[in-house]
Motif scaffolding. Sequence first.
Motif, PDB file in Angstrom:
ATOM      1  N   GLY A 123       0.452   5.473   0.019  1.00 15.37           N
ATOM      2  CA  GLY A 123      -0.386   6.426   0.405  1.00 15.37           C
ATOM      3  C   GLY A 123       0.233   7.697  -0.066  1.00 15.37           C
ATOM      4  O   GLY A 123       1.370   7.849  -0.303  1.00 15.37           O
ATOM      5  N   VAL A 163       0.802  -1.173  -0.040  1.00 16.04           N
ATOM      6  CA  VAL A 163       0.057   0.195  -0.159  1.00 16.04           C
ATOM      7  C   VAL A 163       0.975   1.267  -0.271  1.00 16.04           C
ATOM      8  O   VAL A 163       1.638   1.315   0.856  1.00 16.04           O
ATOM      9  N   MET A 185      -5.456   2.021   5.842  1.00 14.27           N
ATOM     10  CA  MET A 185      -4.126   1.440   4.942  1.00 14.27           C
ATOM     11  C   MET A 185      -3.324   0.393   5.878  1.00 14.27           C
ATOM     12  O   MET A 185      -2.835  -0.445   5.365  1.00 14.27           O
ATOM     13  N   TYR A 201       3.285  -0.947   4.099  1.00 20.85           N
ATOM     14  CA  TYR A 201       2.652   0.144   3.935  1.00 20.85           C
ATOM     15  C   TYR A 201       3.661   1.389   3.907  1.00 20.85           C
ATOM     16  O   TYR A 201       4.449   1.532   4.859  1.00 20.85           O
TER      17      TYR A 201
END
Length: 618
Positions: free
Chosen positions: A391, A389, A402, A413
């Motif tokens: 962002g 992920v 997330m 992430y």
Amino acid sequence: MRVSRIVLLLAVAAVCGCRPQVGQNERPDATATPSSTAVVLDAEREEKTAERDSAPISMAGKKDAKPVSEMSTVANQPAPTAPAADRYRGSGREKEVAKSQIDALQMQLKTMPAENRRLVIQQPNAAPGFAPQLEGIAGHGAGPGEGGDKFAHVENNPFRAVADEPLSTFSIDVDTASYAKIRSYLIDHHQLPPQGAVRVEELINYFTYDYETPTDQNPFAANVEAAACPWNSEHRLVRIGIKGKEIANADRPATNLVFLLDVSGSMNNSRKLPLLKQGMKLLVDQLGENDKVAIVVYAGAAGMVLNSTSGDDKSTIMEALDRLQAGGSTNGGQGIALAYQAATENFIKGGVNRVILCTDGDFNVGVTSTSDLVTMAAEKAKSGVFLSVMGFGTGNHNDAMMEELSGKANGNYAFIDTITEAKKVLVEQMSGTLTTIAKDVKIQIEFNPTKVAAYRLVGYENRLLANADFNDDKKDAGEIGAGHCVTAFYEIVPASVESPVTTAKVDDLKYQSTRDITPAADSDELLTLKIRYKQPDEDESSLISVGVKDSGNRFAQASGDFQFAAGVAMFGMLLREGDQDAKVNLDEITELVSNNVGDDSYRGEFLKIVQAAKTLKK
């Protein structure tokens, strides 16, 4: 028909006491004063949609991609409304009037077809200090401090008495998003980050350390070091470091990637979709003939814009990225399902199969609840397709979702706020980002009660596990990528020092006796470190166990990496403002860290971040 709809919009605006203007701005000027609140409703001219015969989002291109039936409307979907509580601020009658006006406007808009036109409604006479929060309508947040970003509430880990709780168990974490998010708050927005944005372990794990690499069949090596605690000289600080085996880019296994890209209206920002495109291009540049890339996008609906394409065919992949434009609401759930479908159809046995989700924020259409999204991703991860992920941007960034999504989907992430960060994550650490070398990695510490009175884990608050979870192979935990460093600190209260934990007096147990000290407690061991992990394609875990002794080193005798990481931990603790961390101060952190920067540009940047926090805290 078009004229009548404009008239209707003008009438609705008049009811709200607003002055409508037709313009091209997609969202309110971030510098506008409270007396000039702009509401933006995404749309573009219908004629232009017709002219874009292969709409920017629906690009069959040279690979004859197969868009889903709704794909032609992705860029044109009206963005959903935000909850009333998030749409306006004010007090008393101002709130009531604002809410009724906003709801009336939205009811009118819901009855209209999704025309391709932008309408900007100015509200010039708003009461002082009153700014209706309509960013949800436009798909935009208001930025740091305005309630758009969402963070999970985290309580600092307390000290725990070894007599009561001799075991400490947690899942490892290689995420770095918190560090980049904090940097964005401090450097770009000149604001102290909200406490929920600060995950101390992610600050520490942002940096690489000179840990020993594995020399046996294990995918990583464990490194342990102890020294005096810099913020409490009576306590000890134990650092647990894990270093994953390194894999050169040329030695990576074949890779099946699906880029799942958010092209909703809120991505129309220089720090969002343009930066996303740049980052993905950097990654594509590293791919070769053994790699494949498919591109799925989502806004109001999701669609395949590029079927799985050889990493050698860079021009086709780049062209597909270049044609992406932003518009519409955010149906992330549908996008995730389609991306996993594409990854499964092109699955490489024995290779890397990964979905890379790039988004700026919340999912607000389709499957929107975090629990449903996490359940779906966790189920898909069982097939061997992992998730990363990424962002982007601030304002409507759902950090909490997330982090949980990546954690349950065997992923990682990161937060991409600059092209430099994109290079770090997608180029410098490409193998670690893409190639998982161990999954469901859990750590369990057993403290020797003759040596330790109490302890606390620094960070990892939302990674804690029940002690029984350690041996349960059905319980999910974190993943380690190639070359990744994972660090965790325990602050330890020696048995010879008064414990900060007050043990509540309870009656003696009727059916059980208290724990007896075993002969092993008479050894020099401070604690026992146990690590469980699974190979990426296996379901049964392996165990590493090692006894740890305290060297008795002063803090000044600790390694430079130990000192630097401790300084980063202190910085995170200060931003979290825990009562037990009151002795931590920025001057000490600056002095400590500056001695251990060397030629590492990321460590040098950290000093600037500390200075920015120091300025804001004055």
